[in-house]
Design a protein around this motif. Structure first.
Motif, PDB file in Angstrom:
ATOM      1  N   ILE A 292       0.842  -1.195   0.000  1.00 37.68           N
ATOM      2  CA  ILE A 292       0.000   0.000   0.000  1.00 37.68           C
ATOM      3  C   ILE A 292       0.875   1.242   0.000  1.00 37.68           C
ATOM      4  O   ILE A 292       2.072   1.173   0.312  1.00 37.68           O
ATOM      5  CB  ILE A 292      -0.935   0.019   1.231  1.00 37.68           C
ATOM      6  CG1 ILE A 292      -0.108  -0.030   2.518  1.00 37.68           C
ATOM      7  CG2 ILE A 292      -1.932  -1.127   1.186  1.00 37.68           C
ATOM      8  CD1 ILE A 292      -0.943   0.078   3.786  1.00 37.68           C
ATOM      9  N   ASP A 293       0.275   2.376  -0.375  1.00 38.99           N
ATOM     10  CA  ASP A 293       1.003   3.628  -0.283  1.00 38.99           C
ATOM     11  C   ASP A 293       0.732   4.257   1.079  1.00 38.99           C
ATOM     12  O   ASP A 293       0.050   3.675   1.932  1.00 38.99           O
ATOM     13  CB  ASP A 293       0.647   4.559  -1.447  1.00 38.99           C
ATOM     14  CG  ASP A 293      -0.833   4.922  -1.473  1.00 38.99           C
ATOM     15  OD1 ASP A 293      -1.519   4.766  -0.431  1.00 38.99           O
ATOM     16  OD2 ASP A 293      -1.311   5.359  -2.537  1.00 38.99           O
TER      17      ASP A 293
ATOM     18  N   THR B 234      -1.203   6.535   1.926  1.00 36.14           N
ATOM     19  CA  THR B 234      -2.608   6.864   2.184  1.00 36.14           C
ATOM     20  C   THR B 234      -3.445   5.615   2.405  1.00 36.14           C
ATOM     21  O   THR B 234      -4.657   5.705   2.611  1.00 36.14           O
ATOM     22  CB  THR B 234      -3.192   7.654   1.001  1.00 36.14           C
ATOM     23  OG1 THR B 234      -3.196   6.828  -0.168  1.00 36.14           O
ATOM     24  CG2 THR B 234      -2.365   8.906   0.735  1.00 36.14           C
TER      25      THR B 234
ATOM     26  N   GLN C 126      -3.859   3.220   0.092  1.00 42.24           N
ATOM     27  CA  GLN C 126      -4.384   2.705  -1.167  1.00 42.24           C
ATOM     28  C   GLN C 126      -3.510   1.547  -1.660  1.00 42.24           C
ATOM     29  O   GLN C 126      -2.283   1.622  -1.632  1.00 42.24           O
ATOM     30  CB  GLN C 126      -4.418   3.802  -2.230  1.00 42.24           C
ATOM     31  CG  GLN C 126      -5.387   4.923  -1.920  1.00 42.24           C
ATOM     32  CD  GLN C 126      -6.827   4.424  -1.884  1.00 42.24           C
ATOM     33  OE1 GLN C 126      -7.255   3.653  -2.732  1.00 42.24           O
ATOM     34  NE2 GLN C 126      -7.567   4.873  -0.869  1.00 42.24           N
ATOM     35  N   PRO C 127      -4.159   0.447  -2.140  1.00 42.19           N
ATOM     36  CA  PRO C 127      -3.368  -0.690  -2.627  1.00 42.19           C
ATOM     37  C   PRO C 127      -2.644  -0.341  -3.925  1.00 42.19           C
ATOM     38  O   PRO C 127      -3.088   0.496  -4.708  1.00 42.19           O
ATOM     39  CB  PRO C 127      -4.430  -1.776  -2.858  1.00 42.19           C
ATOM     40  CG  PRO C 127      -5.699  -1.030  -3.098  1.00 42.19           C
ATOM     41  CD  PRO C 127      -5.621   0.195  -2.220  1.00 42.19           C
ATOM     42  N   MET C 128      -1.521  -1.010  -4.147  1.00 42.19           N
ATOM     43  CA  MET C 128      -0.696  -0.765  -5.336  1.00 42.19           C
ATOM     44  C   MET C 128      -0.595  -2.070  -6.119  1.00 42.19           C
ATOM     45  O   MET C 128      -0.040  -3.060  -5.639  1.00 42.19           O
ATOM     46  CB  MET C 128       0.695  -0.265  -4.931  1.00 42.19           C
ATOM     47  CG  MET C 128       0.645   0.932  -3.984  1.00 42.19           C
ATOM     48  SD  MET C 128       2.281   1.516  -3.503  1.00 42.19           S
ATOM     49  CE  MET C 128       2.782   2.372  -4.999  1.00 42.19           C
TER      50      MET C 128
ATOM     51  N   ASN D 240      -5.782  -5.664  -5.972  1.00 38.08           N
ATOM     52  CA  ASN D 240      -5.998  -5.115  -4.637  1.00 38.08           C
ATOM     53  C   ASN D 240      -4.702  -4.979  -3.848  1.00 38.08           C
ATOM     54  O   ASN D 240      -4.740  -4.756  -2.628  1.00 38.08           O
ATOM     55  CB  ASN D 240      -6.977  -5.999  -3.862  1.00 38.08           C
ATOM     56  CG  ASN D 240      -8.346  -6.030  -4.504  1.00 38.08           C
ATOM     57  OD1 ASN D 240      -8.870  -5.002  -4.896  1.00 38.08           O
ATOM     58  ND2 ASN D 240      -8.924  -7.223  -4.650  1.00 38.08           N
TER      59      ASN D 240
ATOM     60  N   ARG E 208      -7.328   2.320 -15.289  1.00 41.57           N
ATOM     61  CA  ARG E 208      -7.073   1.144 -14.474  1.00 41.57           C
ATOM     62  C   ARG E 208      -8.238   0.165 -14.528  1.00 41.57           C
ATOM     63  O   ARG E 208      -8.045  -1.051 -14.522  1.00 41.57           O
ATOM     64  CB  ARG E 208      -6.814   1.567 -13.026  1.00 41.57           C
ATOM     65  CG  ARG E 208      -6.532   0.401 -12.080  1.00 41.57           C
ATOM     66  CD  ARG E 208      -6.224   0.878 -10.685  1.00 41.57           C
ATOM     67  NE  ARG E 208      -6.053  -0.227  -9.771  1.00 41.57           N
ATOM     68  CZ  ARG E 208      -7.047  -0.820  -9.132  1.00 41.57           C
ATOM     69  NH1 ARG E 208      -8.292  -0.392  -9.298  1.00 41.57           N
ATOM     70  NH2 ARG E 208      -6.810  -1.827  -8.305  1.00 41.57           N
TER      71      ARG E 208
ATOM     72  N   ASP F  80     -13.475  -6.935  -7.689  1.00 45.44           N
ATOM     73  CA  ASP F  80     -12.059  -6.965  -7.348  1.00 45.44           C
ATOM     74  C   ASP F  80     -11.222  -7.751  -8.348  1.00 45.44           C
ATOM     75  O   ASP F  80     -10.061  -7.419  -8.582  1.00 45.44           O
ATOM     76  CB  ASP F  80     -11.870  -7.583  -5.954  1.00 45.44           C
ATOM     77  CG  ASP F  80     -12.461  -6.713  -4.856  1.00 45.44           C
ATOM     78  OD1 ASP F  80     -12.582  -5.495  -5.095  1.00 45.44           O
ATOM     79  OD2 ASP F  80     -12.810  -7.247  -3.790  1.00 45.44           O
TER      80      ASP F  80
END
Length: 866
Positions: free
Chosen positions: A29-30, A32, A34-36, A61, A258, A326
């Protein structure tokens, strides 16, 4: 989410206790939260951080999961990618859930010049930095792929890695094209692409990761950040003159995000650009039917198609994919092609007879064909970690109307043909994984095809058999086939040995009806193959051995509805296959394949009443009843790669033996020909060897590719009701070079050398036929947005009478200003009119003269609308 992590933690602990493996999972995750997605996660022992034990890519996810075996007390996890700063954490060598926080912000470096690597690897992913291979004159992704070591692009647009075709083509992790990826490689602007990723050993079904290895690599295209979420519309308008007015127009629309992607194209031209190649499908869902009767038209010469293709073509494509939830996606693909193709040639064909004499046929052909083709695909895919579901519906249609005139000796012959084909195909594939080694898999396909076609010929060349001055042959060929299998992912596991049982049921029903004066056919062929296949596999970090043992009951029945006679056969067959792979180290890999199978007859070789298969050929088969053939194939392969040195190599050795029950051949009688068949106990052997190498250099963007092939065959041949044996040898050498010696100059070269000779037993070997093809291009980039290019094509054939060499020269100049690029091209500067070439296949020699396109000038304007 907590419950899911708790269950996964218990599973990891059990796996560690049972097998000594450490199961690691988590999320990248970053800052914040959020998943990367598509981030590479690698694990190394703390004592040797540069030694990678295992790696994987995060899903949509940001989740990752893998297992590893290591004696170190602690491990190092590294998350890396092009658009993030590397993140490294140290963990104990224990199963567990380990989240990684990465920074996706750009890192500002002061007073440091950073030079990106051209190629680098992350576990099983090889990354090519597109900017390191891109030239100013590259118009499409395919132009850049050809310059990348280890990657080749065929004339059909098919992409191969290390000599093997890729399995999937992704754009930002989504399968937009569904097998028709030639549309993408020929139309996506390479300036919008950041990285081309080769996914080695990529198991596209997540539920099968760790259970079933994948031999074919896949490719993923990573776009630049500024391109995502931006709608692009690029148009090209072109006009010029050759023997007639010329035009070449196109429009390309793209939109990539995305969660959704869109690519639509329109193209139209009469300048020799083949639009049908972009519409080829490179998946395994092939058509089951083909034409039985065909119109004779000039065969394609061995030069670039745009030099001899007199066309008027239009094509339109629509490709759209949406991410659903997802792990799901829904795709729509459609295309339409309208094509008009005219050809003119002279050919002389000499067929060697058993007594050493030749039957020679001279033909002057002039033909025109009009084709309409369309396809549409609907695909739903859900690719979760434990469950995979794919439902795909395909529709294909094409229609061809053609006519031609042939001067053969003293005969002036006219032909006309019409073909329509309708196909509906459905694929269902589901995999459910309940635990690490437990689960089931269901696979089912249904194929429905109908292909009515006809041929009209005047005058009748078979007056002794068929009355009338003209002939009309009509044929209807239909196919109903289904392939079904259901199996367990693993019935049991002992150490590294697993058993994967599968029940299969395959059924095919072909029907053939034909009408010709005094000769009709009405046949139906049923083929049932059902049984159980056991796959026994033994795998560890070095070896991967699998033995496939299908035991099947085969039943096939031929029903001749005109004579009311039915024949059938049934038997139990074992068709084993052995696959062995030995990973010597990260750079060297060895593999062996061996298989034995039985071939069954096709309805196209079982009709007993004559069918007019061409204007001068009648076909009927004398063999009564059903039969089988035995086939044995063996292959030894060696792969080498050194990503840091940009070195790739592959060696393939193969030997095959075929033992057919029936031979098919021809009986020549001057101009006319009869297709015949005869039972035999003869065998056919073939040996081949291929060596391929590709080397990239940092110096001047140099890339060198080289391949050499050799083959030997020894086979029976049925001619004039006599079985004779012939043998042959062939050798080929291919090379390609791309180089940018200066910023203002790009150079490319491709050369192909081929030689072959055959010998009929009891006679001297026929002379070697040698051909050489050279193509080279120079591109100069001048100031003020001006570039100039030239291309040279040279063809050599030692069998040609007179001039054995043939040269074509093209020139191009372009000027770019803001959103506009003006390009002026002149093809066939030397204004060559005909191409002379010779060929030999088995004991047949052909000498031809083919009309090519004259000198032409074309001005194109390419501009970005949005």
């Amino acid at each position: 989410m907590c419950c899911r992590y708790f269950i996964l933690f218990l599973f990891c602990a059990c796996l560690r206790y049972a097998y000594g493996e450490t199961a690691i999972a988590g999320c990248v995750i970053d800052h914040t939260g959020q998943p990367m997605d598509f981030v590479s996660v690698a694990v190394s022992p703390a004592s040797s951080p540069k030694t990678f034990l295992s790696s994987t890519l995060t899903d949509a996810n940001g989740h990752y999961r893998f297992t590893t075996t290591c004696d170190s007390d602690s491990l190092i996890l590294t998350a890396s990618g092009l658009e993030i700063a590397p993140a490294i954490i140290r963990i104990p060598n224990k199963p567990g859930i380990y989240d990684i926080v990465a920074d996706n912000k750009a890192i500002e470096l002061k007073e440091v010049v950073v030079k990106s690597k051209k190629i680098y690897s992350q576990g099983d992913t090889i990354n090519y930095n597109v900017a390191s291979f891109l030239s100013q004159n590259d118009q499409a992704l395919a132009d850049v792929l050809k310059k990348m070591p280890g990657i080749t692009v065929a004339e059909s647009g098919q992409v191969s890695y290390q000599g093997k075709p890729i399995k999937n083509f992704y754009i930002e992790g989504l399968d937009l094209m569904k097998g028709h990826y030639g549309i993408a490689t020929n139309n996506i602007d390479p300036n919008n692409i950041a990285t081309v990723q080769v996914l080695e050993n990529h198991q596209d079904i997540k539920a099968l990761k760790g259970l079933r290895p994948e031999e074919q690599a896949s490719i993923n295209i990573r776009l630049k950040e500024g391109v995502k979420g931006v709608f692009n519309l690029i148009a090209t308008l072109g006009g010029g003159y050759g023997d007639d007015m010329l035009w070449n127009n196109s429009a390309i629309a793209t939109y990539f995000k995305r969660n959704s992607q869109f690519l639509a194209t329109y193209k139209g031209n009469n300048t020799g650009e083949d639009l049908s190649q972009e519409l080829y499908s490179f998946d395994n869902d092939y058509s089951r039917t083909s034409n039985i009767t065909n119109m004779s038209i000039p065969s394609a010469p061995g030069i670039d198609k745009r030099f001899y293709y007199y066309n008027r073509s239009h094509s339109a494509t629509f490709n759209n994919v949406y991410r659903v939830g997802d792990s799901g996606e829904f795709g729509i693909n459609a295309a339409y092609l309208n094509d008009r193709d005219s050809r003119r040639s002279y050919s002389s064909t000499a067929n060697r007879l058993p007594d050493g004499s030749q039957n020679i046929v001279d033909e002057l052909m002039d033909g025109l064909s009009k084709t309409n083709k369309a396809y549409g695909d609907l695909t739903y895919l859900n690719n979760g970690d434990t469950r995979y579901l794919k439902e795909q519906l395909k529709f294909d249609w094409f229609s061809t109307d053609a006519d031609s005139r042939i001067m053969a000796g003293a005969d002036n012959i006219s032909q006309a043909t019409k073909t329509e084909s309708f196909r509906l195909f459905n694929k269902f594939h589901m995999t459910n994984r309940s635990s690490e080694y437990r689960g089931y898999e269901i696979y089912s396909t249904i194929n429905l095809e109908k292909r009515p076609h006809s041929l009209s010929v005047s005058p009748n060349l078979f007056p002794d058999l068929i009355l009338g001055d003209a002939l009309r042959q009509s044929v209807d060929y239909r196919d109903l086939s289904t392939e079904n299998r259901i199996g367990l992912l693993s019935a049991f596991r002992i150490g590294n040995v697993t058993l994967h049982p599968t029940f299969f049921l395959n059924y095919t029903r072909n029907s053939l009806t034909s009408e010709l004066p005094d000769f009709n056919n009405d046949l139906c062929l049923d083929n049932l193959n059902t049984g159980v296949k056991a796959e026994i596999a033994w795998r560890n970090r070095k070896f991967d051995i699998s033995l496939h043992l299908p035991i099947g009951y085969k039943f096939f029945k031929l029903d001749n509805r005109l004579s009311d006679i039915a024949t059938d056969k049934n038997r139990v067959r074992v068709e084993p296959q052995l696959d062995l792979s030995y990973k010597i180290n990260s750079s060297h890999n060895l593999s062996v394949k061996s298989s034995l199978n039985y071939s069954t007859p096709s309805i196209q070789n079982l009709y007993s009443n004559n069918i007019l298969t061409s204007y001068r050929q009648l076909s009927a088969y004398d063999v009564v009843g059903l039969f089988e053939g035995l086939n044995l194939y063996n292959t030894l392969s060696y792969n080498f790669k050194n990503v840091l040195a940009m070195s790739f190599a592959r060696v393939d050795l193969s030997w095959g033996r075929q033992q057919p029950d029936v031979l098919y051949g021809a009986y020549y009688d001057g101009l006319v020909e009869h297709v015949i068949s005869q039972r035999t106990n003869e065998t056919s052997d073939m040996f081949s060897a291929a060596i391929r190498g590709s080397q990239g250099f940092d110096w001047r963007r140099l890339k060198i590719g080289l391949s050499a092939t050799y083959s030997h065959y020894d086979s029976p041949l049925l001619v004039q009701n006599s079985i004779l044996r012939y043998s042959g040898d062939s050798f080929g050498l291919n090379g390609d070079i791309s180089l940018t010696p200066f910023k203002w100059l790009s150079v490319s070269y491709e050369g192909k050398y081929y030689q072959s000779a055959s010998r009929q037993n009891g006679f001297d070997r026929m002379p070697w036929i040698r051909t050489l093809t050279n193509s080279a291009s120079l591109d100069f980039t001048l100031p003020w947005g001006i570039s100039i290019g030239a291309s040279l094509y040279h063809y050599y054939n030692n069998f040609n009478d007179g001039d054995k060499s043939f040269i074509l020269l093209n020139a191009e100049a372009s000027y770019a200003i803001r959103r506009f690029t003006f390009t002026l091209t002149c093809d066939n500067l030397l204004n060559r009119k005909d191409y002379v070439y010779s060929n030999r296949t088995a004991l047949t020699e052909t000498n031809s003269i083919y009309n090519i396109r004259p000198r032409s000038v074309l001005l194109k304007v390419r501009f970005r609308i949005l």
